[in-house]
Write an enzyme that holds these catalytic residues in place. Structure first.
Site, PDB file in Angstrom:
ATOM      1  N   HIS A   1      31.167  84.566  50.843  1.00 13.22           N
ATOM      2  CA  HIS A   1      32.661  84.387  50.676  1.00 13.22           C
ATOM      3  C   HIS A   1      33.130  84.559  49.350  1.00 13.22           C
ATOM      4  O   HIS A   1      32.392  84.078  48.226  1.00 13.22           O
ATOM      5  CB  HIS A   1      33.363  83.209  50.996  1.00 13.22           C
ATOM      6  CG  HIS A   1      33.253  82.757  52.375  1.00 13.22           C
ATOM      7  ND1 HIS A   1      33.285  81.572  53.167  1.00 13.22           N
ATOM      8  CD2 HIS A   1      33.873  83.462  53.449  1.00 13.22           C
ATOM      9  CE1 HIS A   1      33.371  81.697  54.368  1.00 13.22           C
ATOM     10  NE2 HIS A   1      33.800  82.878  54.641  1.00 13.22           N
TER      11      HIS A   1
ATOM     12  N   CYS B   1      36.254  75.128  49.429  1.00 12.07           N
ATOM     13  CA  CYS B   1      36.064  75.522  50.689  1.00 12.07           C
ATOM     14  C   CYS B   1      36.814  74.364  51.394  1.00 12.07           C
ATOM     15  O   CYS B   1      37.328  74.682  52.608  1.00 12.07           O
ATOM     16  CB  CYS B   1      34.624  75.581  51.181  1.00 12.07           C
ATOM     17  SG  CYS B   1      33.666  76.657  50.241  1.00 12.07           S
TER      18      CYS B   1
HETATM   19  N1  ARG Z   1      29.126  76.922  56.992  1.00 11.35           N
HETATM   20  C1  ARG Z   1      30.500  77.579  56.753  1.00 11.35           C
HETATM   21  C2  ARG Z   1      30.632  78.990  57.078  1.00 11.35           C
HETATM   22  O1  ARG Z   1      29.241  79.491  56.868  1.00 11.35           O
HETATM   23  C3  ARG Z   1      30.752  77.413  55.246  1.00 11.35           C
HETATM   24  C4  ARG Z   1      32.209  77.792  54.949  1.00 11.35           C
HETATM   25  C5  ARG Z   1      32.450  77.645  53.323  1.00 11.35           C
HETATM   26  N2  ARG Z   1      33.836  77.961  53.138  1.00 11.35           N
HETATM   27  C6  ARG Z   1      34.144  78.611  52.075  1.00 11.35           C
HETATM   28  N3  ARG Z   1      35.379  79.029  51.749  1.00 11.35           N
HETATM   29  N4  ARG Z   1      33.439  79.314  51.139  1.00 11.35           N
HETATM   30  O2  ARG Z   1      31.468  79.722  57.356  1.00 11.35           O
END
Ligand code: ARG
Length: 263
Positions: free
Chosen positions: A156, A256
């Site tokens: 991300h 996150c």
């Molecule tokens: N386990 C989640 C996923 O893989 C973690 C999300 C983390 N969020 C972020 N904004 N980076 O989607």
């Protein structure tokens, strides 16, 4: 924000997640509470969404949508495991009085869509589709700059870039980032747009140090990101270290856990 009441690592949709490894939901909750209290001390106004059973990643509110100028661009998750989070966040935004716009394209909200001053930086490569960048640009009427992510650990945009200033209009806008998380062309774009950026190192990124929330001066970030904390101090910011290491087992950090509501 969403309390990690149902936090768990039961599936693997990023390299950080290991469904065979132990995790501690109670610890995740108390670490999340310490993040909440850090925000309260900084004077942020907080809103909470009810956690839903069966959605162990719902704590990662940043992925629930993108809210700019009172408009919510809804999320549409890449993976089926998280799909049901999108309507929950959309319904919350509707009840809270935001103008809801349904996404047609795959996007994971503020995980990949970051407001920095007059522009929006948008990541693609792992989760959010390139088509969603165009959709967001049409909706918000702000220039959206597409950036290509290349390292699956930094899947991300908010794991590779921290918005230090400009998320809510503070000037001058600035970021911290890990250059090697981006394709060569995207690195060149970032160098051009942010010549004074704080450059993070791989050790900072590996503890999700770039997954930070800033009000333009106070930067809430992982306590483990020691080099970045030092760089930020030198650059005149006030780092506010928090420990949310248990949430890192799912691949998430402070940012996150936080969806910014720009009315
Ligand atoms: N386990 C989640 C996923 O893989 C973690 C999300 C983390 N969020 C972020 N904004 N980076 O989607």
């Amino acid at each position: 924000m969403c309390r990690p009441t149902h936090f768990a690592v039961t599936y693997k949709i990023n390299p950080w997640m290991d469904p065979t490894a132990p995790y501690d939901t109670t610890l995740a909750i108390s670490q999340w509470e310490s993040l909440v209290s850090a925000y309260e001390k900084l004077g942020h106004q907080l809103e909470f969404i009810d956690p839903l059973p069966g959605l162990p990643d719902m704590v990662f509110a940043a992925n629930g949508g993108t809210v700019i100028d009172g408009k919510m661009y809804t999320a549409q998750f890449r993976h089926a495991e998280r799909a049901d989070e999108a309507p929950a966040y959309r319904d919350w935004a509707e009840r809270a009085g935001f103008e809801v716009h349904e996404a047609k394209q795959v996007n994971e909200g503020e995980g990949d869509i970051l407001v920095v001053g007059d522009v929006v930086l948008a990541g693609t490569g792992f989760r959010t589709s390139h088509a969603a960048h165009l959709e967001a640009q049409e909706l918000f009427g702000r220039p959206v700059i597409s950036l290509q992510l290349v390292d699956p650990r930094f899947y991300h945009l908010d794991t590779a870039i921290a918005v230090l200033s400009g998320s809510r209009g503070e000037t001058p806008a600035n970021i911290a980032y890990l250059p090697e998380a981006f394709s060569p062309g995207s690195q060149a774009v970032l160098r051009q747009l942010f010549p004074n950026a704080v450059i993070a190192n791989i050790a900072d990124a590996e503890v999700l140090g770039l997954n930070a929330v800033s009000d333009g001066h106070n930067v809430v970030l992982a306590v483990q990101a020691t080099n970045l904390i030092e760089q930020l101090t030198k650059a005149g910011y006030n780092p506010v270290p928090v420990d949310v290491s248990e949430l890192r087992l799912a691949g998430g950090g402070p940012k996150c856990c936080t969806l910014e509501l720009r009315s």
